[in-house]
Design a protein around this motif. Structure first.
Motif, PDB file in Angstrom:
ATOM      1  N   TRP A   5      -8.184   4.262   2.121  1.00  0.00           N
ATOM      2  CA  TRP A   5      -7.308   5.319   1.604  1.00  0.00           C
ATOM      3  C   TRP A   5      -7.568   6.668   2.271  1.00  0.00           C
ATOM      4  O   TRP A   5      -6.852   7.630   2.006  1.00  0.00           O
ATOM      5  N   SER A  43      -7.119  -1.572 -11.623  1.00  0.00           N
ATOM      6  CA  SER A  43      -6.135  -0.579 -11.174  1.00  0.00           C
ATOM      7  C   SER A  43      -6.711   0.829 -11.277  1.00  0.00           C
ATOM      8  O   SER A  43      -6.459   1.683 -10.406  1.00  0.00           O
ATOM      9  N   TYR A  55       0.843  -1.197   0.000  1.00  0.00           N
ATOM     10  CA  TYR A  55       0.000   0.000   0.000  1.00  0.00           C
ATOM     11  C   TYR A  55       0.878   1.246   0.000  1.00  0.00           C
ATOM     12  O   TYR A  55       0.574   2.251   0.629  1.00  0.00           O
ATOM     13  N   GLU A  93      -9.012   1.323  -8.327  1.00  0.00           N
ATOM     14  CA  GLU A  93      -8.243   1.614  -7.120  1.00  0.00           C
ATOM     15  C   GLU A  93      -7.798   3.073  -7.104  1.00  0.00           C
ATOM     16  O   GLU A  93      -7.908   3.760  -6.081  1.00  0.00           O
ATOM     17  N   ARG A 124      -7.084  -3.209  -2.595  1.00  0.00           N
ATOM     18  CA  ARG A 124      -6.202  -2.711  -3.643  1.00  0.00           C
ATOM     19  C   ARG A 124      -6.326  -3.640  -4.839  1.00  0.00           C
ATOM     20  O   ARG A 124      -6.762  -4.793  -4.708  1.00  0.00           O
ATOM     21  N   ARG A 144      -8.581   5.999  -4.346  1.00  0.00           N
ATOM     22  CA  ARG A 144      -7.539   6.803  -3.705  1.00  0.00           C
ATOM     23  C   ARG A 144      -7.822   8.295  -3.872  1.00  0.00           C
ATOM     24  O   ARG A 144      -7.758   9.070  -2.921  1.00  0.00           O
TER      25      ARG A 144
END
Length: 244
Positions: free
Chosen positions: A190, A176, A92, A179, A162, A183
């Motif tokens: 997050w 991805s 992370y 994620e 994640r 974020r």
């Protein structure tokens, strides 16, 4: 953060479109803005394996029964923090502490248990790049609820996981992106990364809660400096007198 957690869970359980999640209801069909199909009923379900949940192991692993046979499914393409054993902060970006990750691992497991509780009917979709089983003998699959929620997608969007980029999942690029969106929007685990950039703080000292001037500073010292003494009850919230 706790209020957001409860609200997003309620939204998923109701299968409503709240908070811009883009999830389709059981009759909506079609694709989400990220290109992932929302509802397995919009295509041939014979391509799926039907299963029943028998136990939630953790946020990304489920025990199931398939035609009466017991098996274990590891979700493809996502990785939630560990609930037992140790977490690896480097996975992370070294930005979150072990205590914080463990808390969110437990939250992910709780969320999963609400969405697909014991006895729930689910659909399994296998990834041709990953194969049907992993190195631990578990089935590797995407899980859909009976109402068409793609579990891995929601884990990422709500900030419970994640994207697992150490494998070869077909959806790795999309996951991805999900994620990164979580974020950017400070979702779930997050959240502490969005409490300011911390430029005015330093890890060279270790003040106690009575000496810390703001919740932003307290979160910075917990998540960036690893000052776990600020989180006496180990719930991921530092200095609760100022971080209510």
């Amino acid at each position: 953060m706790r209020a957001n957690y409860a609200a997003t869970l309620a939204c998923i359980l109701a299968l409503t479109a709240c908070g811009g999640s883009g999830s389709g209801g059981s009759g909506s069909g079609g694709s989400g803005s990220d290109g992932l199909l929302e509802n397995p009923r919009t295509f041939d379900t014979s391509a799926f394996t039907s299963a029943r949940v028998t136990k939630i192991v953790d946020g990304d692993t489920v025990d199931v029964s398939i035609d009466g046979d017991a098996d274990t499914v590891r979700l493809v393409g996502v990785d939630t923090p560990e609930t037992s054993g140790s977490n690896t902060p480097s996975e992370y970006d070294n930005a979150l502490t072990e205590a914080h990750l463990r808390e969110w691992g437990n939250r992910a497991a709780d969320w999963l248990g609400q969405v697909i509780p014991e006895g729930a009917h689910i659909f399994l979709e296998f990834d041709s790049n990953e194969g049907r089983r992993g190195s631990f003998g578990r089935l590797l699959a995407y899980i859909y609820t009976e109402d068409g929620v793609l579990i891995g997608r929601q884990l990422l969007k709500q900030g419970y996981a994640r994207a697992y980029t150490e494998g070869d999942a077909i959806r790795e690029s999309i996951y991805s992106s999900l994620e990164q969106r979580a974020r950017d929007q400070c979702e779930g685990l997050w959240g502490p990364l969005c409490e300011g950039d911390g430029a005015e703080y330093s890890c060279s000292s270790s003040p106690n809660c009575g000496q810390i001037g703001s919740c932003q500073e307290a979160r910075f010292r917990l998540t960036q400096c690893g000052q776990e003494s600020l989180d006496g009850d180990n719930d991921g919230v530092p200095c609760e007198s100022i971080c209510e």
